[in-house]
Design an enzyme around this catalytic site. Structure first.
Site, PDB file in Angstrom:
ATOM      1  CB  SER A   1       9.256 -24.123  10.342  1.00 23.66           C
ATOM      2  OG  SER A   1       8.593 -23.926   9.096  1.00 23.66           O
ATOM      3  CG  ASN A   2       2.837 -23.033   9.310  1.00 23.61           C
ATOM      4  OD1 ASN A   2       2.040 -22.707  10.170  1.00 23.61           O
ATOM      5  ND2 ASN A   2       2.712 -22.671   8.050  1.00 23.61           N
TER       6      ASN A   2
ATOM      7  CE  LYS B   1       2.302 -26.677   6.624  1.00 23.45           C
ATOM      8  NZ  LYS B   1       3.356 -27.538   6.041  1.00 23.45           N
TER       9      LYS B   1
ATOM     10  CD  GLU C   1       9.198 -27.223   2.364  1.00 23.61           C
ATOM     11  OE1 GLU C   1       8.641 -26.706   1.384  1.00 23.61           O
ATOM     12  OE2 GLU C   1       8.729 -27.166   3.509  1.00 23.61           O
TER      13      GLU C   1
ATOM     14  CG  ASP D   1       5.302 -29.743   0.746  1.00 21.73           C
ATOM     15  OD1 ASP D   1       5.698 -28.762   1.414  1.00 21.73           O
ATOM     16  OD2 ASP D   1       5.378 -29.775  -0.500  1.00 21.73           O
TER      17      ASP D   1
ATOM     18  CG  PHE E   1      -1.014 -20.533   8.480  1.00 21.25           C
ATOM     19  CD1 PHE E   1      -0.335 -21.060   7.396  1.00 21.25           C
ATOM     20  CD2 PHE E   1      -1.878 -21.367   9.182  1.00 21.25           C
ATOM     21  CE1 PHE E   1      -0.507 -22.390   7.022  1.00 21.25           C
ATOM     22  CE2 PHE E   1      -2.045 -22.708   8.818  1.00 21.25           C
ATOM     23  CZ  PHE E   1      -1.360 -23.211   7.738  1.00 21.25           C
TER      24      PHE E   1
ATOM     25  CG  PHE F   1      -1.774 -18.430   0.013  1.00 22.67           C
ATOM     26  CD1 PHE F   1      -1.385 -17.224  -0.554  1.00 22.67           C
ATOM     27  CD2 PHE F   1      -0.899 -19.507  -0.066  1.00 22.67           C
ATOM     28  CE1 PHE F   1      -0.156 -17.088  -1.195  1.00 22.67           C
ATOM     29  CE2 PHE F   1       0.339 -19.392  -0.704  1.00 22.67           C
ATOM     30  CZ  PHE F   1       0.708 -18.176  -1.265  1.00 22.67           C
TER      31      PHE F   1
ATOM     32  CG  HIS G   1      -5.654 -28.005   2.652  1.00 19.71           C
ATOM     33  ND1 HIS G   1      -6.393 -26.990   3.202  1.00 19.71           N
ATOM     34  CD2 HIS G   1      -4.351 -27.647   2.817  1.00 19.71           C
ATOM     35  CE1 HIS G   1      -5.582 -26.048   3.647  1.00 19.71           C
ATOM     36  NE2 HIS G   1      -4.332 -26.429   3.429  1.00 19.71           N
TER      37      HIS G   1
END
Ligand code: ITT
Length: 189
Positions: A9-10, A13, A37, A66, A142, A144, A170
């Site tokens: 949904s991001n 990402k 989730e 995730d 987006f 953090f 990451h």
């Protein structure tokens, strides 16, 4: 160009995955069909449960991811709860919890689960060590990103363009592993 679905949904990402996989001529298509989730101790469990759920409704090869931020002085919090914590207390809340804290070390972790019909899911993990800044800086990215400074850098992820974040992050690392896997299958065909 080959197509691959990313169930997320991001949009941030999605943009990062699109940039990274374009380098091996794969087009990433965002497929926002949602998945539960679950509350679990690890990102791997959350990702694999999501895959189980999605494969009941979707037959094309896809991956999901995730991710979480693990802060040392908070004993790994927010970790698997990162999504909820971001929606509730945001970057400001993390900075407040770390007021006057000298040890600002933290790790971002990304777990990608890739699934093809009738095959076992494959998992690709990437980590990025760094520090939590004293204040929010930058407008890119987006989550953090405005408070995370990767090791060896002075700027936060939010002060970097997607390409640069992808070289260090990451998600950049887990996507590199996914890309290596895709390159191998294309080669074998
Ligand atoms: P999905 O639909 O893909 O699940 P999401 O935003 O809920 O999107 P996650 O559960 O994987 O993603 O991520 C947990 C939270 O961690 C997310 O809300 C972000 O705020 C944060 N996060 C994850 N990756 C990040 C990154 O690269 N930079 C900054 N924050 C990140």
């Amino acid at each position: 160009m080959k197509k691959i679905y990313f169930v997320t949904s991001n949009k941030g990402k999605q943009a990062e995955a699109k940039e990274k996989l374009s380098t091996i001529d794969f087009d990433v298509i965002q497929h926002d069909i949602g998945y539960p989730e679950i509350q679990a101790d690890t990102l791997e469990e959350v990702a694999l449960f999501g895959v189980e759920d999605i494969q009941k409704r979707f037959n094309e090869p896809f991956f999901l991811e995730d991710a979480g931020l693990f802060v040392d002085c908070l004993k790994g919090f927010p970790g698997v709860y990162s999504s909820y914590v971001f929606r509730t207390i945001d970057c400001k809340g993390i900075l407040k919890l770390m007021d006057n804290e000298k040890n600002r070390k933290a790790t971002f972790k990304s777990v990608i689960a890739y699934k093809e019909l009738d095959k076992k899911p494959l998992v690709f993990v990437g980590e990025c060590h760094g520090d939590i800044s004293k204040k929010e800086l930058g407008t890119h990215g987006f989550g953090f990103d405005p408070i995370f400074v990767p090791s060896g850098e002075k700027r936060t992820f939010a002060q970097m363009e997607i390409k640069e974040k992808n070289l260090l992050s990451h998600r950049g690392r887990s996507l590199d592993k996914l890309a290596d896997f895709f390159k191998k299958i294309v080669h074998e065909k």
